[in-house]
Design an enzyme around this catalytic site. Structure first.
Site, PDB file in Angstrom:
ATOM      1  N   THR A  66       0.815  -1.215   0.000  1.00  0.00           N
ATOM      2  CA  THR A  66       0.000   0.000   0.000  1.00  0.00           C
ATOM      3  C   THR A  66       0.858   1.279   0.000  1.00  0.00           C
ATOM      4  OG1 THR A  66      -1.450   1.277   1.480  1.00  0.00           O
ATOM      5  CG2 THR A  66      -0.083  -0.351   2.526  1.00  0.00           C
ATOM      6  N   ASP A  67       0.262   2.379  -0.462  1.00  0.00           N
ATOM      7  CA  ASP A  67       0.983   3.662  -0.392  1.00  0.00           C
ATOM      8  C   ASP A  67       1.038   4.189   1.044  1.00  0.00           C
ATOM      9  OD1 ASP A  67      -1.691   4.390  -0.103  1.00  0.00           O
ATOM     10  OD2 ASP A  67      -1.638   6.004  -1.583  1.00  0.00           O
ATOM     11  N   GLU A  68       0.253   3.564   1.939  1.00  0.00           N
ATOM     12  CA  GLU A  68       0.222   4.063   3.323  1.00  0.00           C
ATOM     13  C   GLU A  68       1.555   3.857   4.037  1.00  0.00           C
ATOM     14  OE1 GLU A  68      -3.372   3.295   5.553  1.00  0.00           O
ATOM     15  OE2 GLU A  68      -4.508   3.021   3.714  1.00  0.00           O
TER      16      GLU A  68
ATOM     17  N   TYR B 191      -1.708  -0.743  10.969  1.00  0.00           N
ATOM     18  CA  TYR B 191      -1.841  -1.390   9.651  1.00  0.00           C
ATOM     19  C   TYR B 191      -0.655  -1.047   8.755  1.00  0.00           C
ATOM     20  CZ  TYR B 191      -3.194  -1.752   4.719  1.00  0.00           C
ATOM     21  OH  TYR B 191      -3.187  -2.020   3.365  1.00  0.00           O
TER      22      TYR B 191
ATOM     23  N   LYS C 278       2.447  -3.387   7.255  1.00  0.00           N
ATOM     24  CA  LYS C 278       2.698  -3.571   5.811  1.00  0.00           C
ATOM     25  C   LYS C 278       4.127  -3.128   5.470  1.00  0.00           C
ATOM     26  CE  LYS C 278       0.361  -4.732   2.852  1.00  0.00           C
ATOM     27  NZ  LYS C 278       0.056  -6.070   2.273  1.00  0.00           N
TER      28      LYS C 278
HETATM   29  P1  NAD Z   1      -9.201  -7.558   2.120  1.00  0.00           P
HETATM   30  O1  NAD Z   1      -9.196  -7.321   3.593  1.00  0.00           O
HETATM   31  O2  NAD Z   1     -10.455  -7.286   1.353  1.00  0.00           O
HETATM   32  O3  NAD Z   1      -8.814  -9.084   1.825  1.00  0.00           O
HETATM   33  C1  NAD Z   1      -7.774  -9.739   2.500  1.00  0.00           C
HETATM   34  C2  NAD Z   1      -7.885 -11.230   2.204  1.00  0.00           C
HETATM   35  O4  NAD Z   1      -6.820 -11.892   2.900  1.00  0.00           O
HETATM   36  C3  NAD Z   1      -9.203 -11.850   2.702  1.00  0.00           C
HETATM   37  O5  NAD Z   1      -9.701 -12.721   1.724  1.00  0.00           O
HETATM   38  C4  NAD Z   1      -8.780 -12.614   3.950  1.00  0.00           C
HETATM   39  O6  NAD Z   1      -9.589 -13.760   4.213  1.00  0.00           O
HETATM   40  C5  NAD Z   1      -7.355 -13.019   3.583  1.00  0.00           C
HETATM   41  N1  NAD Z   1      -6.523 -13.266   4.780  1.00  0.00           N
HETATM   42  C6  NAD Z   1      -6.408 -12.484   5.887  1.00  0.00           C
HETATM   43  N2  NAD Z   1      -5.565 -13.061   6.768  1.00  0.00           N
HETATM   44  C7  NAD Z   1      -5.115 -14.214   6.180  1.00  0.00           C
HETATM   45  C8  NAD Z   1      -4.214 -15.237   6.591  1.00  0.00           C
HETATM   46  N3  NAD Z   1      -3.604 -15.206   7.788  1.00  0.00           N
HETATM   47  N4  NAD Z   1      -3.984 -16.260   5.743  1.00  0.00           N
HETATM   48  C9  NAD Z   1      -4.591 -16.321   4.534  1.00  0.00           C
HETATM   49  N5  NAD Z   1      -5.481 -15.404   4.113  1.00  0.00           N
HETATM   50  C10 NAD Z   1      -5.734 -14.348   4.933  1.00  0.00           C
HETATM   51  O7  NAD Z   1      -7.978  -6.724   1.565  1.00  0.00           O
HETATM   52  P2  NAD Z   1      -7.826  -6.002   0.146  1.00  0.00           P
HETATM   53  O8  NAD Z   1      -8.405  -4.647   0.243  1.00  0.00           O
HETATM   54  O9  NAD Z   1      -8.277  -6.923  -0.929  1.00  0.00           O
HETATM   55  O10 NAD Z   1      -6.235  -5.852   0.086  1.00  0.00           O
HETATM   56  C11 NAD Z   1      -5.415  -6.865  -0.502  1.00  0.00           C
HETATM   57  C12 NAD Z   1      -3.961  -6.451  -0.391  1.00  0.00           C
HETATM   58  O11 NAD Z   1      -3.760  -5.218  -1.071  1.00  0.00           O
HETATM   59  C13 NAD Z   1      -3.510  -6.220   1.053  1.00  0.00           C
HETATM   60  O12 NAD Z   1      -2.217  -6.721   1.180  1.00  0.00           O
HETATM   61  C14 NAD Z   1      -3.530  -4.713   1.216  1.00  0.00           C
HETATM   62  O13 NAD Z   1      -2.564  -4.294   2.151  1.00  0.00           O
HETATM   63  C15 NAD Z   1      -3.194  -4.257  -0.189  1.00  0.00           C
HETATM   64  N6  NAD Z   1      -3.744  -2.947  -0.590  1.00  0.00           N
HETATM   65  C16 NAD Z   1      -5.061  -2.644  -0.391  1.00  0.00           C
HETATM   66  C17 NAD Z   1      -5.552  -1.412  -0.824  1.00  0.00           C
HETATM   67  C18 NAD Z   1      -7.011  -1.050  -0.693  1.00  0.00           C
HETATM   68  O14 NAD Z   1      -7.379   0.090  -0.978  1.00  0.00           O
HETATM   69  N7  NAD Z   1      -7.902  -1.962  -0.322  1.00  0.00           N
HETATM   70  C19 NAD Z   1      -4.700  -0.487  -1.418  1.00  0.00           C
HETATM   71  C20 NAD Z   1      -3.361  -0.846  -1.602  1.00  0.00           C
HETATM   72  C21 NAD Z   1      -2.895  -2.079  -1.191  1.00  0.00           C
END
Ligand code: NAD
Length: 356
Positions: free
Chosen positions: A133-135, A167, A171
């Site tokens: 993430t950009d965070e 969070y 990350k």
């Molecule tokens: P999300 O919370 O919707 O999904 C996370 C998934 O990971 C879920 O399906 C959950 O069941 C699974 N999970 C959690 N803990 C687990 C574990 N211990 N073992 C296996 N599976 C596990 O998250 P998202 O929004 O889809 O984000 C996905 C990735 O992208 C993350 O790494 C997040 O940091 C990154 N990201 C998210 C955003 C955003 O805006 N949502 C932006 C940039 C980066």
């Protein structure tokens, strides 16, 4: 190509799985713990493909990971599994440390052991793509605080890490581990850092889906502080395409920032959703009247903005959606998918599928 994806039942992970099954010839093995945020119902459009496999696995479980690598022999890994909600990380940081740091470490070690068994050609083409993430970069100067004569900065791949929340710091730690596994052990890793995503299948605790669903239920639309925090929004399917591009064309050891050049204040996003709803689902009063301001989140970052010129220039990726077109699609999707929203909140679809 066989892609081992983690977190494929989540918001972005499910978009990545749908992208791969619908638009490539590759195979996906989706491993996911199915926390509250992971929903198999987000994958019903692709889960009958013979190129898709699901296994319920916690990325902290080394024995299960080793078995998955041995059995499926993936060519590459896309690592998306994480705890992802900043508010939850403030009230309960432990699972963020566990999944985001220990889980990433465990996955890296399992991947490294498997990678060491590969022949030299497969070793060279193997990728461990870590999705972040950009965070991790912390926050940027806000236009309200900046002198008029400066150009507002954006996050570059070289920006120093300065995470603010449990969070983002978890990350950031995972990003460091991934880079260290390349430098120390030679594991071919790539990192991407993306701005805020929005779109279909987003768990209804995050700003955009929460506001849409509260608005149509006649509830309050809560906004932190005065709503002037700026985020740079990217439509989730554009992110999924970018990730596939990085996986297949990106250079080992590189970092790519991904963003949509859509800097918006939270209050602007909420008002825009209200306007779309006023047109699609008119009622006697304006949806904007439901806006309420609540106490700000502790440590709330003021502004994020991504400079994505590297991925645009080097890999030829550009987003397809503008913020306006993506937001309109998103609002319509939520209006037409009320059952998904109900099922993910009460877990009923998951229960049925898993025979619980
Ligand atoms: P999300 O919370 O919707 O999904 C996370 C998934 O990971 C879920 O399906 C959950 O069941 C699974 N999970 C959690 N803990 C687990 C574990 N211990 N073992 C296996 N599976 C596990 O998250 P998202 O929004 O889809 O984000 C996905 C990735 O992208 C993350 O790494 C997040 O940091 C990154 N990201 C998210 C955003 C955003 O805006 N949502 C932006 C940039 C980066």
């Amino acid at each position: 190509m066989k892609i081992l994806g983690t977190g494929g039942a989540g918001f972005i992970g499910s978009a990545v799985v749908r992208e791969i099954i619908n638009n490539t010839n590759d195979n996906v093995i989706n491993i996911d713990k199915l926390t509250y945020a992971g929903n198999l119902e987000s994958l019903t459009s692709v889960d009958n493909s013979d190129r898709y496999t699901f296994e319920k696995v916690d990325i902290c479980d080394r024995a299960k990971l080793d078995r998955v690598f041995k059995e499926h022999q993936p060519d590459v890994v896309m690592h998306l599994a994480a705890e992802s909600h900043v508010d939850r990380s403030i009230t309960g940081p432990a699972t963020f440390i566990e999944t985001n740091i220990i889980g990433t470490y465990t996955l890296l070690e399992s991947a490294r052991e498997y990678w060491n068994t590969l022949d030299s050609e497969k070793k060279n083409t193997f990728r461990f793509h870590h999705i972040s993430t950009d965070e991790v970069y912390g926050d940027l100067v806000h236009p309200d605080e900046a002198p008029d004569d400066i150009e507002l900065p954006m996050f570059l791949e070289t920006t120093s890490y300065a995470p603010s929340s449990p969070y983002s710091s978890s990350k950031a730690a995972s990003d460091h581990l991934v880079r260290a596994w390349l430098r120390t052990y030679g594991l071919p890793t790539i990192v991407t850092n993306c701005s805020n995503n929005y779109g279909p299948y987003h768990f209804p605790e995050k700003l955009i889906p929460l506001v849409i669903l509260n608005a149509i239920a006649g509830k309050e639309l809560p906004i932190y502080g005065n709503g002037d925090q700026i985020r740079d929004w990217l439509y989730v399917e554009d992110h999924a395409r970018a990730l596939y591009k990085v996986l297949t064309k990106g250079k080992v050891g590189e970092t790519y920032n991904i963003g949509g050049h859509n800097e918006k204040k939270n209050i602007e996003v909420v008002k825009e959703i209200c306007k779309i709803l006023d047109n699609l689902l008119p009622k006697a009063t304006k949806y904007e009247d439901q806006i309420t301001f609540v106490s700000d989140r502790p440590g709330h970052d003021r502004r994020y903005a991504i400079d994505s010129s590297k991925i645009q220039k080097e890999l030829g990726w550009t987003p397809n959606e503008t913020f306006e077109s993506g937001l309109a699609k998103t609002v319509e999707w939520y209006l037409n998918n009320q059952t998904w929203c109900k099922n993910v909140k009460d877990g009923s679809y998951q229960g049925e599928r898993l025979g619980l």
